[in-house]
Scaffold this motif. Structure first.
Motif, PDB file in Angstrom:
ATOM      1  N   THR A 217      47.419  32.515  31.708  1.00 30.36           N
ATOM      2  CA  THR A 217      49.196  32.233  31.473  1.00 30.36           C
ATOM      3  C   THR A 217      49.827  30.672  32.660  1.00 30.36           C
ATOM      4  O   THR A 217      48.800  30.402  33.372  1.00 30.36           O
ATOM      5  CB  THR A 217      49.406  33.462  32.449  1.00 30.36           C
ATOM      6  OG1 THR A 217      51.044  33.363  31.972  1.00 30.36           O
ATOM      7  CG2 THR A 217      49.615  33.826  33.704  1.00 30.36           C
ATOM      8  N   TYR A 218      50.753  30.319  32.310  1.00 31.71           N
ATOM      9  CA  TYR A 218      51.305  29.302  33.300  1.00 31.71           C
ATOM     10  C   TYR A 218      51.411  29.332  34.438  1.00 31.71           C
ATOM     11  O   TYR A 218      51.934  30.434  34.840  1.00 31.71           O
ATOM     12  CB  TYR A 218      52.579  28.842  32.095  1.00 31.71           C
ATOM     13  CG  TYR A 218      52.650  28.085  30.895  1.00 31.71           C
ATOM     14  CD1 TYR A 218      51.935  26.944  30.692  1.00 31.71           C
ATOM     15  CD2 TYR A 218      52.907  28.905  30.077  1.00 31.71           C
ATOM     16  CE1 TYR A 218      51.773  26.428  29.488  1.00 31.71           C
ATOM     17  CE2 TYR A 218      53.082  28.457  28.565  1.00 31.71           C
ATOM     18  CZ  TYR A 218      52.134  26.692  28.499  1.00 31.71           C
ATOM     19  OH  TYR A 218      52.184  26.741  27.425  1.00 31.71           O
ATOM     20  N   TYR A 219      50.876  28.384  35.419  1.00 28.99           N
ATOM     21  CA  TYR A 219      51.132  28.034  36.634  1.00 28.99           C
ATOM     22  C   TYR A 219      53.197  28.395  36.750  1.00 28.99           C
ATOM     23  O   TYR A 219      53.020  27.600  35.958  1.00 28.99           O
ATOM     24  CB  TYR A 219      50.950  27.226  36.899  1.00 28.99           C
ATOM     25  CG  TYR A 219      51.238  27.462  38.469  1.00 28.99           C
ATOM     26  CD1 TYR A 219      49.829  26.991  39.113  1.00 28.99           C
ATOM     27  CD2 TYR A 219      52.600  26.098  39.490  1.00 28.99           C
ATOM     28  CE1 TYR A 219      50.389  27.215  41.164  1.00 28.99           C
ATOM     29  CE2 TYR A 219      52.598  25.717  40.509  1.00 28.99           C
ATOM     30  CZ  TYR A 219      51.405  26.243  41.806  1.00 28.99           C
ATOM     31  OH  TYR A 219      51.875  26.180  42.651  1.00 28.99           O
TER      32      TYR A 219
ATOM     33  N   VAL B 127      44.424  33.761  35.243  1.00 30.03           N
ATOM     34  CA  VAL B 127      44.041  32.535  35.381  1.00 30.03           C
ATOM     35  C   VAL B 127      45.036  31.544  35.131  1.00 30.03           C
ATOM     36  O   VAL B 127      45.680  31.614  34.528  1.00 30.03           O
ATOM     37  CB  VAL B 127      42.633  31.928  34.515  1.00 30.03           C
ATOM     38  CG1 VAL B 127      42.251  30.349  34.668  1.00 30.03           C
ATOM     39  CG2 VAL B 127      41.312  32.791  35.209  1.00 30.03           C
ATOM     40  N   TYR B 128      45.497  30.743  35.628  1.00 30.07           N
ATOM     41  CA  TYR B 128      46.746  29.178  35.984  1.00 30.07           C
ATOM     42  C   TYR B 128      46.607  28.614  34.834  1.00 30.07           C
ATOM     43  O   TYR B 128      45.280  27.307  35.219  1.00 30.07           O
ATOM     44  CB  TYR B 128      47.560  28.505  37.050  1.00 30.07           C
ATOM     45  CG  TYR B 128      47.561  29.857  38.390  1.00 30.07           C
ATOM     46  CD1 TYR B 128      48.977  30.535  37.391  1.00 30.07           C
ATOM     47  CD2 TYR B 128      47.832  29.530  38.962  1.00 30.07           C
ATOM     48  CE1 TYR B 128      49.932  31.797  38.261  1.00 30.07           C
ATOM     49  CE2 TYR B 128      48.983  30.383  40.265  1.00 30.07           C
ATOM     50  CZ  TYR B 128      49.660  31.453  39.240  1.00 30.07           C
ATOM     51  OH  TYR B 128      50.837  32.241  40.247  1.00 30.07           O
TER      52      TYR B 128
ATOM     53  N   SER C  80      52.002  22.635  42.943  1.00 27.21           N
ATOM     54  CA  SER C  80      50.828  22.654  43.692  1.00 27.21           C
ATOM     55  C   SER C  80      49.127  22.808  43.287  1.00 27.21           C
ATOM     56  O   SER C  80      48.093  23.455  43.363  1.00 27.21           O
ATOM     57  CB  SER C  80      51.460  23.511  45.546  1.00 27.21           C
ATOM     58  OG  SER C  80      51.324  25.010  45.230  1.00 27.21           O
ATOM     59  N   TYR C  81      49.100  22.764  41.970  1.00 22.75           N
ATOM     60  CA  TYR C  81      48.088  22.792  40.815  1.00 22.75           C
ATOM     61  C   TYR C  81      47.009  22.384  41.475  1.00 22.75           C
ATOM     62  O   TYR C  81      46.860  20.873  41.231  1.00 22.75           O
ATOM     63  CB  TYR C  81      48.650  22.647  39.337  1.00 22.75           C
ATOM     64  CG  TYR C  81      47.341  23.284  38.572  1.00 22.75           C
ATOM     65  CD1 TYR C  81      47.743  24.496  38.312  1.00 22.75           C
ATOM     66  CD2 TYR C  81      47.121  22.362  37.824  1.00 22.75           C
ATOM     67  CE1 TYR C  81      46.628  24.882  37.242  1.00 22.75           C
ATOM     68  CE2 TYR C  81      45.711  23.054  36.946  1.00 22.75           C
ATOM     69  CZ  TYR C  81      46.363  24.094  36.933  1.00 22.75           C
ATOM     70  OH  TYR C  81      44.694  24.412  35.600  1.00 22.75           O
ATOM     71  N   ILE C  82      45.825  23.356  41.866  1.00 23.16           N
ATOM     72  CA  ILE C  82      44.851  22.216  42.297  1.00 23.16           C
ATOM     73  C   ILE C  82      43.873  22.949  41.043  1.00 23.16           C
ATOM     74  O   ILE C  82      43.471  24.702  41.894  1.00 23.16           O
ATOM     75  CB  ILE C  82      44.390  21.741  43.879  1.00 23.16           C
ATOM     76  CG1 ILE C  82      45.405  21.690  44.308  1.00 23.16           C
ATOM     77  CG2 ILE C  82      42.913  21.355  43.791  1.00 23.16           C
ATOM     78  CD1 ILE C  82      45.705  21.449  45.974  1.00 23.16           C
TER      79      ILE C  82
ATOM     80  N   ALA D  62      38.178  17.963  28.432  1.00 25.08           N
ATOM     81  CA  ALA D  62      38.145  19.250  29.321  1.00 25.08           C
ATOM     82  C   ALA D  62      39.366  19.642  29.348  1.00 25.08           C
ATOM     83  O   ALA D  62      40.581  19.192  29.191  1.00 25.08           O
ATOM     84  CB  ALA D  62      38.169  18.365  30.274  1.00 25.08           C
ATOM     85  N   GLU D  63      39.059  20.581  29.474  1.00 28.12           N
ATOM     86  CA  GLU D  63      40.567  21.587  30.008  1.00 28.12           C
ATOM     87  C   GLU D  63      40.198  22.290  31.565  1.00 28.12           C
ATOM     88  O   GLU D  63      39.432  22.991  31.825  1.00 28.12           O
ATOM     89  CB  GLU D  63      40.878  22.932  29.047  1.00 28.12           C
ATOM     90  CG  GLU D  63      40.931  22.631  27.850  1.00 28.12           C
ATOM     91  CD  GLU D  63      40.832  23.948  26.614  1.00 28.12           C
ATOM     92  OE1 GLU D  63      41.649  23.634  25.523  1.00 28.12           O
ATOM     93  OE2 GLU D  63      41.173  24.582  27.323  1.00 28.12           O
ATOM     94  N   ALA D  64      40.829  22.476  32.514  1.00 23.94           N
ATOM     95  CA  ALA D  64      40.510  23.084  33.567  1.00 23.94           C
ATOM     96  C   ALA D  64      41.735  23.834  34.062  1.00 23.94           C
ATOM     97  O   ALA D  64      43.065  23.740  34.064  1.00 23.94           O
ATOM     98  CB  ALA D  64      41.322  22.017  34.811  1.00 23.94           C
ATOM     99  N   PHE D  65      41.038  24.823  34.990  1.00 24.18           N
ATOM    100  CA  PHE D  65      42.022  25.656  35.536  1.00 24.18           C
ATOM    101  C   PHE D  65      42.372  26.112  37.165  1.00 24.18           C
ATOM    102  O   PHE D  65      41.262  26.120  37.298  1.00 24.18           O
ATOM    103  CB  PHE D  65      42.073  26.848  34.831  1.00 24.18           C
ATOM    104  CG  PHE D  65      41.613  27.038  33.237  1.00 24.18           C
ATOM    105  CD1 PHE D  65      42.628  26.858  32.422  1.00 24.18           C
ATOM    106  CD2 PHE D  65      40.479  25.932  32.516  1.00 24.18           C
ATOM    107  CE1 PHE D  65      42.414  26.345  30.813  1.00 24.18           C
ATOM    108  CE2 PHE D  65      40.450  26.128  30.821  1.00 24.18           C
ATOM    109  CZ  PHE D  65      41.660  26.238  30.398  1.00 24.18           C
ATOM    110  N   GLU D  66      42.546  26.817  37.177  1.00 21.06           N
ATOM    111  CA  GLU D  66      42.961  27.689  38.147  1.00 21.06           C
ATOM    112  C   GLU D  66      43.545  28.782  38.525  1.00 21.06           C
ATOM    113  O   GLU D  66      44.195  29.441  38.081  1.00 21.06           O
ATOM    114  CB  GLU D  66      44.208  27.125  39.437  1.00 21.06           C
ATOM    115  CG  GLU D  66      44.715  27.321  41.233  1.00 21.06           C
ATOM    116  CD  GLU D  66      45.566  27.317  41.775  1.00 21.06           C
ATOM    117  OE1 GLU D  66      46.228  27.615  42.778  1.00 21.06           O
ATOM    118  OE2 GLU D  66      46.641  25.733  40.597  1.00 21.06           O
ATOM    119  N   ILE D  67      42.066  29.364  39.571  1.00 21.84           N
ATOM    120  CA  ILE D  67      42.407  31.194  39.653  1.00 21.84           C
ATOM    121  C   ILE D  67      43.618  31.342  40.955  1.00 21.84           C
ATOM    122  O   ILE D  67      43.722  30.920  41.266  1.00 21.84           O
ATOM    123  CB  ILE D  67      41.253  31.228  40.578  1.00 21.84           C
ATOM    124  CG1 ILE D  67      39.895  31.243  39.857  1.00 21.84           C
ATOM    125  CG2 ILE D  67      41.670  33.053  40.981  1.00 21.84           C
ATOM    126  CD1 ILE D  67      39.651  31.916  38.527  1.00 21.84           C
ATOM    127  N   ALA D  68      44.248  31.943  40.081  1.00 22.44           N
ATOM    128  CA  ALA D  68      45.827  32.856  40.116  1.00 22.44           C
ATOM    129  C   ALA D  68      45.471  33.995  42.093  1.00 22.44           C
ATOM    130  O   ALA D  68      44.379  34.368  42.370  1.00 22.44           O
ATOM    131  CB  ALA D  68      46.944  33.525  39.027  1.00 22.44           C
TER     132      ALA D  68
END
Length: 284
Positions: free
Chosen positions: A128-130, A162-163, A173-175, A257-263
């Motif tokens: 989902t969205y950050y 997952v963000y 602060s999306y990393i 590529a696609e990138a994601f962050e674990i919430a």
């Protein structure tokens, strides 16, 4: 080796193999029909290609933003487009809620619908969205809805959340924790995005002042679809560290590529669990 030790070894190996090959249930929750495709079309295509099940859930019906179509007509068209991309991406389901575009609110009612959908799908992973400042209002609201609904889930196994970064965000602060190369499924992602004709053939070129020439030239349509999709799928300074973390320092072979962050909420993962829930990541 004793008979007992042999049996124990076989059991462990079989259990590990079954765990590694389990069919995953994945959800992607966003604000408008077409966003699952443009933000996660690549990883979705990789999941379904590997035999896993993915569900998209749009929290609005996308009934705004067209220069000429009435809301009800546009919502109907966008639902049809969603069903077309469902087939292209081999989705298990594509749910579209009937909330109006641009008016999504973080209410208990919509949270309850999200909770029911996640539970009914028995999701292992939820994208989902950050929720940040400065993004598209509906997109940010979608992220807050999922985050605020998550503590009320009643499931045996808490999903991993997952963000996705909304590319409209300006303060965040999306990393990314991980990124996946999607070159092998890039044509599939492009086709799913191309199915959103109300956007890529109508609304977007109209806003750019090139509607007539795009409609008259199939090659210009293809070019616009590519140029509209590529920024959400390019290798950048932001996602390069996440790519090299999993693919090694030489990522010259990765174009898309696609990138994601674990919430920070939901189940947290060890590195070995990352390979189970994101099986497209290359083993080190």
């Amino acid at each position: 080796m004793t008979r007992l030790l042999q049996l124990t070894t076989i059991f462990i190996l079989c259990t590990s193999l079954a765990f590694a090959q389990q069919k995953l249930k994945v959800m992607v929750i966003f604000a408008h029909p077409d966003e699952g495709e443009i933000y996660t079309g690549g990883i979705t295509a990789l999941y379904t290609k590997m035999g896993h099940e993915v569900k998209f859930m749009s929290l609005t019906n996308g009934d705004a933003g067209h220069y000429s179509m009435e809301p009800a007509e546009l919502a109907k068209m966008r639902y049809g487009e969603a069903m077309e991309s469902k087939q292209i991406l081999s989705l298990g389901d594509y749910e579209v809620l009937d909330y109006h575009d641009q008016y999504l609110k973080n209410t208990k009612e919509v949270q309850d619908k999200v909770i029911k959908s996640i539970q009914d799908w028995n999701a292992d992973v939820v994208f989902t969205y950050y929720p940040a400042v400065g993004g598209h209002t509906d997109n940010m609201t979608a992220g807050y809805i999922v985050r605020d609904a998550a503590p009320r889930l009643q499931m045996e196994k808490t999903p991993v959340f997952v963000y996705i970064r909304d590319f409209h965000t300006i303060n965040f602060s999306y990393i990314p924790d991980f990124a996946v190369g999607i070159d092998s499924v890039w044509p599939t992602k492009l086709a799913a995005c191309a199915a959103q004709r109300s956007q890529v053939n109508d609304a977007i070129p109209h806003g750019m002042g090139i509607l007539d020439e795009v409609r008259a030239d199939p090659e210009k349509q293809k070019k616009l679809i590519y140029e509209n999709t590529y920024p959400f799928s390019s290798v950048t300074a932001v996602n390069t560290p996440a790519l090299t973390k999993w693919y090694g320092t030489d990522i010259s072979g990765i174009k898309y590529a696609e990138a994601f962050e674990i919430a920070e909420f939901g189940r947290q993962l060890t590195e070995s669990e990352m390979y189970v829930l994101f099986p497209m990541l290359p083993r080190k």
